[in-house]
Scaffold this motif. Structure first.
Motif, mmCIF file in Angstrom:
data_model
loop_
_atom_site.group_PDB
_atom_site.id
_atom_site.type_symbol
_atom_site.label_atom_id
_atom_site.label_comp_id
_atom_site.label_asym_id
_atom_site.label_seq_id
_atom_site.Cartn_x
_atom_site.Cartn_y
_atom_site.Cartn_z
ATOM 1 N N HIS A 109 5.489 13.569 7.491
ATOM 2 C CA HIS A 109 4.034 13.713 7.330
ATOM 3 C C HIS A 109 3.645 14.088 5.901
ATOM 4 C CE1 HIS A 109 0.314 14.645 10.018
ATOM 5 N NE2 HIS A 109 -0.070 14.179 8.852
ATOM 6 N N TRP A 110 4.392 14.983 5.274
ATOM 7 C CA TRP A 110 4.112 15.400 3.892
ATOM 8 C C TRP A 110 5.443 15.647 3.194
ATOM 9 C CZ3 TRP A 110 2.089 18.802 7.872
ATOM 10 C CH2 TRP A 110 0.785 18.472 8.266
ATOM 11 N N PRO A 111 5.540 15.375 1.904
ATOM 12 C CA PRO A 111 6.828 15.611 1.231
ATOM 13 C C PRO A 111 7.154 17.100 1.069
ATOM 14 C CG PRO A 111 5.163 14.874 -0.358
ATOM 15 C CD PRO A 111 4.543 14.747 1.011
ATOM 16 N N PRO A 145 7.163 9.830 -7.779
ATOM 17 C CA PRO A 145 8.435 10.540 -8.009
ATOM 18 C C PRO A 145 9.198 10.843 -6.705
ATOM 19 C CG PRO A 145 6.668 11.537 -9.296
ATOM 20 C CD PRO A 145 6.016 10.532 -8.395
ATOM 21 N N HIS A 146 8.462 11.107 -5.627
ATOM 22 C CA HIS A 146 9.140 11.361 -4.336
ATOM 23 C C HIS A 146 9.809 10.085 -3.839
ATOM 24 C CE1 HIS A 146 5.493 14.239 -4.034
ATOM 25 N NE2 HIS A 146 6.487 14.842 -4.655
ATOM 26 N N LEU A 147 9.120 8.949 -4.013
ATOM 27 C CA LEU A 147 9.691 7.665 -3.577
ATOM 28 C C LEU A 147 10.907 7.310 -4.439
ATOM 29 C CD1 LEU A 147 6.303 5.773 -3.101
ATOM 30 C CD2 LEU A 147 7.844 6.497 -1.255
ATOM 31 N N ARG A 149 12.916 9.365 -5.840
ATOM 32 C CA ARG A 149 14.038 10.223 -5.468
ATOM 33 C C ARG A 149 14.728 9.688 -4.196
ATOM 34 N NH1 ARG A 149 14.200 16.387 -4.340
ATOM 35 N NH2 ARG A 149 16.443 16.474 -3.983
ATOM 36 N N LEU A 150 13.916 9.238 -3.223
ATOM 37 C CA LEU A 150 14.533 8.639 -2.021
ATOM 38 C C LEU A 150 15.351 7.407 -2.417
ATOM 39 C CD1 LEU A 150 11.920 8.713 0.892
ATOM 40 C CD2 LEU A 150 13.723 10.358 0.347
ATOM 41 N N ALA A 151 14.800 6.595 -3.338
ATOM 42 C CA ALA A 151 15.507 5.372 -3.748
ATOM 43 C C ALA A 151 16.849 5.733 -4.381
ATOM 44 C CB ALA A 151 14.648 4.576 -4.734
ATOM 45 N N ALA A 152 16.906 6.837 -5.109
ATOM 46 C CA ALA A 152 18.137 7.226 -5.804
ATOM 47 C C ALA A 152 19.147 7.875 -4.858
ATOM 48 C CB ALA A 152 17.802 8.186 -6.943
ATOM 49 N N GLU A 153 18.668 8.576 -3.829
ATOM 50 C CA GLU A 153 19.581 9.433 -3.060
ATOM 51 C C GLU A 153 19.778 9.009 -1.608
ATOM 52 O OE1 GLU A 153 18.884 13.663 -3.649
ATOM 53 O OE2 GLU A 153 17.905 13.236 -5.564
ATOM 54 N N ALA A 154 19.018 7.986 -1.147
ATOM 55 C CA ALA A 154 19.144 7.598 0.266
ATOM 56 C C ALA A 154 19.453 6.114 0.362
ATOM 57 C CB ALA A 154 17.850 7.932 1.005
ATOM 58 N N ASP A 155 19.685 5.641 1.589
ATOM 59 C CA ASP A 155 20.071 4.237 1.794
ATOM 60 C C ASP A 155 18.895 3.344 2.184
ATOM 61 O OD1 ASP A 155 22.748 4.751 1.264
ATOM 62 O OD2 ASP A 155 23.087 5.443 3.322
ATOM 63 N N PRO A 172 -3.692 3.330 -7.699
ATOM 64 C CA PRO A 172 -2.959 2.137 -8.177
ATOM 65 C C PRO A 172 -1.467 2.384 -8.371
ATOM 66 C CG PRO A 172 -4.496 2.980 -9.848
ATOM 67 C CD PRO A 172 -4.800 3.715 -8.580
ATOM 68 N N ALA A 173 -1.063 3.579 -8.830
ATOM 69 C CA ALA A 173 0.367 3.802 -9.105
ATOM 70 C C ALA A 173 1.184 3.725 -7.816
ATOM 71 C CB ALA A 173 0.565 5.161 -9.784
ATOM 72 N N GLN A 174 0.712 4.392 -6.765
ATOM 73 C CA GLN A 174 1.456 4.340 -5.504
ATOM 74 C C GLN A 174 1.492 2.924 -4.929
ATOM 75 O OE1 GLN A 174 -0.641 7.665 -5.287
ATOM 76 N NE2 GLN A 174 0.440 8.698 -3.629
ATOM 77 N N ARG A 175 0.363 2.219 -5.053
ATOM 78 C CA ARG A 175 0.318 0.848 -4.500
ATOM 79 C C ARG A 175 1.236 -0.089 -5.274
ATOM 80 N NH1 ARG A 175 -5.876 -0.035 -4.551
ATOM 81 N NH2 ARG A 175 -5.315 -2.220 -4.419
ATOM 82 N N GLU A 176 1.251 0.063 -6.602
ATOM 83 C CA GLU A 176 2.115 -0.816 -7.403
ATOM 84 C C GLU A 176 3.584 -0.558 -7.101
ATOM 85 O OE1 GLU A 176 1.027 -0.398 -11.569
ATOM 86 O OE2 GLU A 176 -1.002 -1.050 -11.006
ATOM 87 N N TYR A 177 3.955 0.722 -7.012
ATOM 88 C CA TYR A 177 5.350 1.049 -6.707
ATOM 89 C C TYR A 177 5.718 0.468 -5.338
ATOM 90 C CZ TYR A 177 9.724 3.467 -5.939
ATOM 91 O OH TYR A 177 11.049 3.738 -5.686
ATOM 92 N N ALA A 178 4.824 0.674 -4.371
ATOM 93 C CA ALA A 178 5.098 0.200 -3.010
ATOM 94 C C ALA A 178 5.286 -1.315 -3.001
ATOM 95 C CB ALA A 178 3.964 0.615 -2.076
ATOM 96 N N ALA A 179 4.374 -2.029 -3.653
ATOM 97 C CA ALA A 179 4.444 -3.500 -3.648
ATOM 98 C C ALA A 179 5.751 -3.969 -4.291
ATOM 99 C CB ALA A 179 3.249 -4.081 -4.387
#
Ligand SMILES: NC(=O)c1ccc[n+]([C@@H]2O[C@H](COP(=O)([O-])OP(=O)(O)OC[C@H]3O[C@@H](n4cnc5c(N)ncnc54)[C@H](OP(=O)(O)O)[C@@H]3O)[C@@H](O)[C@H]2O)c1
Length: 279
Positions: A109-111, A145-147, A149-155, A172-179
């Motif tokens: 729900h929240w980081p 930054p939370h996303l 970190r997951l990319a670096a440390e999880a599968d 825009p930053a979250q949407r661009e990263y997500a896309a």
């Protein structure tokens, strides 16, 4: 009955692009709302353990008589289920409350970055997904930054990031990263939220676009979300508004219309990117 388009998630599961938000409805109210929404064509319901209404959501689904597997149900686990294996018990308890065998989407729900437990919680989510109890897993209120970190440390890459999003808060930053990483962005408080919807929907640019398209300001805002690929989760306990909110797949905003909406991001809520605890 309106057919709602679906968007593919990175697990191969398809998510309906418009879902019913359920906070702050209680069990009784939400069960009635789910029945009314399903009758109109809604098949995607967004709940959370913190809302205290998972049982009511499931009860509403059972009352429709429509098979469980035709619905897409999201729940979220809050901070009390972060760290160690706490998410296992959290999901089990949610499934018991709902009397379901699985959820379609399970979200952190929240980081809560100061607690620094979201990576270990995500590892537990990966196991819950592998075990079939959650058909897809994702996050909510995560910043880039939370996303990262997951990319670096999880599968597993989160299937979605559910964030507060509307034309005044376009992130825009979250949407661009997500896309760029195959993460679907879900918009919560898509109409501006319980306390902000009235002022957003009264914006003169929206009322003018609504008049020109013979739509309502809420439909213009929801079209802004879905036309840009977001999944929108408007909450309504009013069947007339539920129906209105579904009427966004029958018209299009032009590039010029979208340009007219861009300056709304300069409004008073544009910089609202805090770590506040939402619902
Ligand atoms: N992940 C998170 O941290 C988080 C945080 C907040 C929310 N959420 C989720 O997102 C959902 C939606 O967010 P939200 O409830 O904050 O805000 P919202 O959906 O943007 O706005 C809800 C408000 O808009 C009104 N409304 C709905 N349709 C309308 C229409 N067509 N015209 C005018 N007003 C309309 C509703 O009133 P009526 O009910 O009277 O129609 C309600 O007061 C929540 O219910 C929850 O499921 C998630």
């Amino acid at each position: 009955m309106t057919a709602i388009p679906v968007v593919p998630l990175n697990t191969g599961v398809a998510i309906p692009q418009l879902g019913l938000g359920t906070w702050p409805m209680d069990d009784a109210e939400v069960a009635d709302a789910v029945v009314a929404a399903a009758d109109l064509g809604y098949r995607h319901i967004d709940t959370a353990t913190a809302y205290g209404n998972e049982a009511g959501v499931a009860e509403g689904i059972r009352r429709t008589g429509i098979p469980r597997e035709e619905f897409f149900v999201t729940t979220k686990l809050d901070g009390s289920f972060q760290g160690g294996d706490r998410a296992v018990a959290g999901l089990q308890a949610a499934l018991e409350r709902m009397r379901f065998d699985y959820v379609d989407l399970l979200l952190i729900h929240w980081p809560l970055p100061k607690r620094d437990e979201y990576v270990s919680t995500w590892r537990t989510f990966e196991r819950l997904h592998a075990g079939g109890l959650a058909r897809a897993i994702g996050v909510s209120n995560f910043k880039v930054p939370h996303l990262e970190r997951l990319a670096a440390e999880a599968d597993v890459v989160p299937a979605v990031n559910q964030v507060e999003l509307d034309p005044r808060v376009p992130r825009p930053a979250q949407r661009e990263y997500a896309a760029a990483h195959g993460i679907v962005t879900e918009s919560y408080s898509p109409l501006g939220g319980a306390s902000g919807a009235a002022s957003l929907l009264a914006d003169p640019v929206l009322t003018e676009l609504a008049e020109r398209h013979s739509r309502t300001p809420a439909q213009i805002v929801l079209r802004w979300h879905v036309q840009q690929g977001m999944v929108a989760l408007p909450k309504s306990s009013n069947p007339k508004r539920m129906a209105e909110n579904l009427g966004v797949f029958e018209f299009e905003l032009s590039p010029a219309d979208l340009d007219r909406l861009a300056p709304l991001a300069g409004g008073p809520d544009a910089g609202n990117d805090s770590d506040r605890i939402g619902h």
